[in-house]
Scaffold this active site. Structure first.
Site, PDB file in Angstrom:
ATOM      1  N   CYS A 195      -7.211  11.040  -6.332  1.00 26.96           N
ATOM      2  CA  CYS A 195      -6.753  12.346  -6.805  1.00 26.96           C
ATOM      3  C   CYS A 195      -5.676  12.204  -7.880  1.00 26.96           C
ATOM      4  CB  CYS A 195      -6.212  13.177  -5.638  1.00 26.96           C
ATOM      5  SG  CYS A 195      -4.808  12.442  -4.790  1.00 26.96           S
ATOM      6  N   ASN A 196      -5.004  11.044  -7.937  1.00 27.18           N
ATOM      7  CA  ASN A 196      -3.915  10.860  -8.891  1.00 27.18           C
ATOM      8  C   ASN A 196      -4.247   9.962 -10.069  1.00 27.18           C
ATOM      9  OD1 ASN A 196      -1.973  12.528  -7.763  1.00 27.18           O
ATOM     10  ND2 ASN A 196      -1.291  10.957  -6.330  1.00 27.18           N
ATOM     11  N   GLN A 213      -1.354   5.325   1.133  1.00 29.39           N
ATOM     12  CA  GLN A 213      -2.791   5.610   1.056  1.00 29.39           C
ATOM     13  C   GLN A 213      -3.474   4.867  -0.092  1.00 29.39           C
ATOM     14  OE1 GLN A 213      -3.783   9.756   0.922  1.00 29.39           O
ATOM     15  NE2 GLN A 213      -5.905   9.417   1.464  1.00 29.39           N
ATOM     16  N   GLN A 253      -7.133   2.738  -0.621  1.00 29.56           N
ATOM     17  CA  GLN A 253      -8.107   3.074  -1.664  1.00 29.56           C
ATOM     18  C   GLN A 253      -8.472   1.843  -2.503  1.00 29.56           C
ATOM     19  OE1 GLN A 253      -5.607   6.200  -3.171  1.00 29.56           O
ATOM     20  NE2 GLN A 253      -6.802   7.825  -2.220  1.00 29.56           N
ATOM     21  N   LYS A 301      -9.539  12.315   5.440  1.00 30.44           N
ATOM     22  CA  LYS A 301      -8.302  11.553   5.623  1.00 30.44           C
ATOM     23  C   LYS A 301      -7.074  12.356   5.204  1.00 30.44           C
ATOM     24  CE  LYS A 301     -10.595   7.100   4.919  1.00 30.44           C
ATOM     25  NZ  LYS A 301     -10.713   5.924   4.022  1.00 30.44           N
TER      26      LYS A 301
END
Length: 541
Positions: A139-140, A205, A209, A283
């Site tokens: 997402c970032n 997190q 990933q 998650k």
């Protein structure tokens, strides 16, 4: 397609002005675009400006036979001055964008769902100048790691691939992309895995990933040895940083920052009584529930396609009531909520203006505004929702307000982390440097073995089989092998460049070139020809 693809490929080889394809300049911030400063390091974070290079059609004949066409393309490559490529080592590069360089509107267009990572790796490796590839899309950030046969051409091809898959013109992408090469690219991934490049400094997190990239690629056979080692070393570095610096202690995650932001925007006296709705039980969603419970919330409604994941969360988190609703009841559940969190993998918005403006108003105790906190990329809540007077919309880019509040202590720990990263970086580079001399070592050994075998054969013929017993024959062979090994020991020692002694890479490469000349090994050209031939044949298949 075979002939035209080969023509384009060999034409790109003909255009050999490597310094003309890309112009680099430092970014506006001096040493990189970051919201989190790293005072111990001056990163060379470049933005590239690619200018197109006119490809000269050098005319590869249309081939009825792919092998004949392949050999023709290879011969043309040799004739066009392959010495240009001899001087340019394959580069590890990263090209991409993150929360520090691009808004969520741009990131969501380039996002690659995990299910498509393998396909993306395959497409990238099919580019003419890309040998290996990996995709890290969260997402970032959306970052592509490659080993490029040619830095300039490889970067250009990756940018064109990104433009094609996202629909964003290259000219627009340039303003948001960053590009890093070799040690800078390696350091960047190590920092990403360690949580130093995250919006939330030290968050955990991202390490999971990075691990997932390796897992997905291994299942599809996508990672080459350089990228595979790079990501595994990054994972190891990320673990060391977290263990030795405790940088994750007290760190907020994206999910916890979302909860903090929601509670910050609600009137303090009513915050814990707000009706909470979560759309998505993955998650990130699970972490939202966990942090709501930690803050004292007693109940949350969860909308999800299936109940299985919700039941699993119920079993793990017993301090909060979790009420399951199917996806068909999403809008009716939103009508009864004061705060709506969204965290799904949907590639299209779940909430649009027409949905939200028809929802009943919320209590004046909450300011009369329904909060939408969207931590998904692509976004689950359309930007048009911000036009609704009774709604307030926040996405991942709005979490910086929360992040700034508690990063000072972790910045001090980040300085300690840099020392660990520097050490691990040297170890990785020593390993990669050692690969430079492996082909020469193999060719030199093969050369010596051929001579040994030929001379042994002569010796045995002179002595006669009737004279040689098995024991004598074995002794003669051992003698020959021993002489070869002792003679090779010195030269091979001078080809070592694994960080175990004081020998520099330049010195080792000089030794390698000298041995290539003395024994006519021609290692570099043979390897490069092999790479080019493999690429041509892949294009034609």
């Amino acid at each position: 397609m075979a002939a035209s693809s080969t023509t384009a490929f060999t034409a790109s080889l003909a255009c050999a002005r490597p310094d003309s394809l890309i112009f680099l300049r430092r970014s506006a911030g001096g040493f990189g675009i970051r919201s989190i400063a790293m005072p111990l390091r001056s990163r060379r974070l470049w933005r590239g400006r690619i200018r197109s290079e006119a490809a000269t059609d050098i005319g590869v004949k249309s081939a009825s036979n792919s092998r004949a066409s392949s050999i023709s393309a290879l011969e043309q490559f040799k004739a066009l001055g392959s010495d240009r490529y001899m001087k340019e080592r394959s580069s590890i590069a990263v090209i991409g964008l993150s929360v520090h360089t691009a808004p969520v509107e741009m990131r969501e267009k380039l996002a690659v769902p995990e299910a498509l990572w393998s396909r993306a790796i395959g497409e990238l490796c099919n580019l003419n100048h890309i040998e290996e590839a990996a995709v890290l899309s969260t997402c970032n950030r959306m970052e592509i790691y490659v080993v490029a046969l040619s830095w300039h051409r490889g970067i250009r091809e990756v940018m064109e691939w990104m433009s094609k898959t996202s629909g964003i013109p290259v000219s627009e992408l340039r303003d948001h992309l960053f590009m890093l090469r070799d040690s800078d690219a390696t350091r960047h991934l190590f920092e990403v895995a360690a949580g130093l490049d995250s919006l939330v400094l030290g968050e955990g997190q991202i390490l999971a990933q990075v691990k997932q990239v390796v897992k997905v690629a291994q299942s599809s056979g996508g990672l080459g040895k350089n990228i595979d080692r790079l990501f595994k070393d990054a994972i190891s570095t990320g673990k060391k940083v977290r263990t030795e610096t405790n940088i994750s202690s007290g760190a907020v995650s994206v999910s916890s920052a979302a909860v903090e932001l929601a509670l910050m925007k609600l009137p303090a006296s009513y915050a814990l009584s707000a009706r909470m709705l979560l759309v998505g039980a993955g998650k990130m969603g699970k972490l939202v529930i966990k942090h709501l419970a930690a803050k004292g919330c007693k109940s949350v409604v969860v909308v999800n396609p299936s109940i299985a994941k919700v039941d699993a969360i119920r079993e793990e988190l017993e301090d909060i009531e979790i009420i399951y609703k199917p996806l068909t009841e999403m809008l009716s559940s939103a009508a009864e909520a004061d705060v709506v969190f969204t965290s799904t993998a949907s590639e299209t918005p779940l909430f649009l203006k027409e949905h939200v403006e028809n929802l009943p108003p919320v209590s004046e105790n909450f300011g009369g505004f329904r909060l939408f906190v969207d931590i998904s990329v692509p976004r689950n809540v359309g930007s048009c929702v911000s036009e609704v007077k009774t709604a307030r919309l926040y996405n991942v880019d709005d979490l910086k307000e929360v992040v700034e509040a508690n990063k000072e202590d972790r910045l001090r720990k980040a300085m300690e982390a840099q020392a660990i990263i520097t050490k691990e970086l040297k170890s990785f580079e020593a390993w990669r440097d050692s690969l430079e001399t492996v082909p020469t070592i193999k060719k030199l050994r093969s050369y010596a073995e051929r001579i040994k075998s030929a001379e042994l054969e002569k010796c045995i013929q002179k002595m006669g089989d009737d004279v040689l017993t098995k024991k004598v024959r074995r002794a003669v062979e051992d003698l020959a092998s021993g002489i070869v090994n002792k003679l090779l020991h010195g030269p091979l020692q001078h080809l070592r460049c694994d960080g175990s002694d004081s020998r520099t890479l330049d010195e080792t490469l000089e030794n390698m070139h000298a041995l290539n000349r003395m024994f006519s090994l021609d290692t570099e050209k043979a390897i490069l020809e092999q790479k080019i031939k493999a690429k041509v044949e892949k294009v034609q298949s």
